[in-house]
Design a protein around this motif. Structure first.
Motif, short mmCIF file in Angstrom:
data_model
loop_
_atom_site.label_atom_id
_atom_site.label_comp_id
_atom_site.label_asym_id
_atom_site.label_seq_id
_atom_site.Cartn_x
_atom_site.Cartn_y
_atom_site.Cartn_z
N ARG A 236 0.84 -1.21 0.00
CA ARG A 236 0.00 0.00 0.00
C ARG A 236 0.87 1.26 0.00
O ARG A 236 0.59 2.23 -0.70
CB ARG A 236 -0.96 0.00 1.19
N GLY A 237 1.95 1.21 0.74
CA GLY A 237 2.87 2.35 0.79
C GLY A 237 3.57 2.58 -0.54
O GLY A 237 3.75 3.74 -0.96
N ILE A 238 3.97 1.51 -1.20
CA ILE A 238 4.59 1.64 -2.52
C ILE A 238 3.59 2.23 -3.51
O ILE A 238 3.93 3.14 -4.28
CB ILE A 238 5.12 0.27 -3.01
N CYS A 239 2.37 1.75 -3.45
CA CYS A 239 1.34 2.28 -4.35
C CYS A 239 1.10 3.77 -4.09
O CYS A 239 0.98 4.56 -5.03
CB CYS A 239 0.04 1.50 -4.22
N GLU A 240 1.06 4.15 -2.83
CA GLU A 240 0.88 5.56 -2.51
C GLU A 240 2.07 6.38 -2.99
O GLU A 240 1.89 7.45 -3.59
CB GLU A 240 0.69 5.73 -1.00
N THR A 241 3.27 5.89 -2.76
CA THR A 241 4.48 6.60 -3.19
C THR A 241 4.50 6.84 -4.69
O THR A 241 4.89 7.92 -5.15
CB THR A 241 5.73 5.80 -2.77
N PHE A 242 4.05 5.86 -5.45
CA PHE A 242 4.08 5.96 -6.91
C PHE A 242 2.72 6.33 -7.52
O PHE A 242 2.51 6.19 -8.72
CB PHE A 242 4.62 4.66 -7.53
N GLU A 243 1.82 6.81 -6.64
CA GLU A 243 0.51 7.32 -7.05
C GLU A 243 -0.29 6.31 -7.86
O GLU A 243 -0.92 6.63 -8.87
CB GLU A 243 0.67 8.65 -7.81
N ILE A 244 -0.28 5.07 -7.40
CA ILE A 244 -1.12 4.02 -7.97
C ILE A 244 -2.39 3.99 -7.14
O ILE A 244 -2.39 3.60 -5.98
CB ILE A 244 -0.42 2.63 -7.92
N ASP A 245 -3.49 4.46 -7.73
CA ASP A 245 -4.74 4.58 -7.00
C ASP A 245 -5.68 3.39 -7.19
O ASP A 245 -6.60 3.20 -6.41
CB ASP A 245 -5.49 5.85 -7.43
#
Length: 158
Positions: A32-41
């Motif tokens: 979830r943190g990686i997705c947030e960091t790379f703006e994967i919604d």
């Protein structure tokens, strides 16, 4: 970390190793943190945790290779569909061996494999030394941020 109302992440784990010594909820937090960091919604992410035999089977089927490896990642996203679809296969047996050599936990090593697979699916490459260094530094930064500590460049810091 809570998903915002316009963030839709579906993360699933298939643990095919009977005595896994790891907290899968930490891996979910990491993803979830990686997705947030790379703006994967919007993403569906499936992570299979396998042993050497399981990894060899996947490696043989999809890459025609009869050896084990640490992680195999697939970006199964369809450009006509919203969101991303990732599948990661990580090797718990290799993680245990590498963790013993590197001086950290198998859980941290598996977190490295998950992060590595996610970064490949997000466009990172490690084929040449300059790109590999950028990828591994990014991995260690993410792993530190999400509570696993430096894993890849640990020896260089001592």
């Amino acid at each position: 970390m809570m998903d915002s109302p316009n963030r839709h992440l579906h993360i699933q784990f298939d643990t095919l190793v009977p005595d896994l010594d790891a907290d899968v909820s930490k891996f979910e937090h990491l993803i979830r943190g990686i997705c947030e960091t790379f703006e994967i919604d919007n993403a569906a992410i499936d992570v299979s945790i396998v042993d050497d035999a399981g990894m060899i089977e996947v490696h043989r089927e999809f890459l025609q290779n009869d050896h084990t490896t640490d992680v195999i990642s697939f970006d199964l996203s369809d450009e006509l569909e919203p969101g991303r679809t990732f599948q990661l296969v990580v090797n718990a047996d290799m993680a245990a061996r590498q963790a013993a050599q590197r001086g950290h936990s198998p859980e941290a090593e598996l977190a490295l494999y998950i992060t590595h697979g996610m970064l490949h699916n997000l466009g990172f490459d490690d084929r040449d030394p300059k790109q590999a260094r950028k990828m591994h530094e990014t991995e260690d930064g993410l792993l530190q941020t999400f509570g696993f500590g430096v894993t890849y460049y640990r020896d260089e810091l001592n």
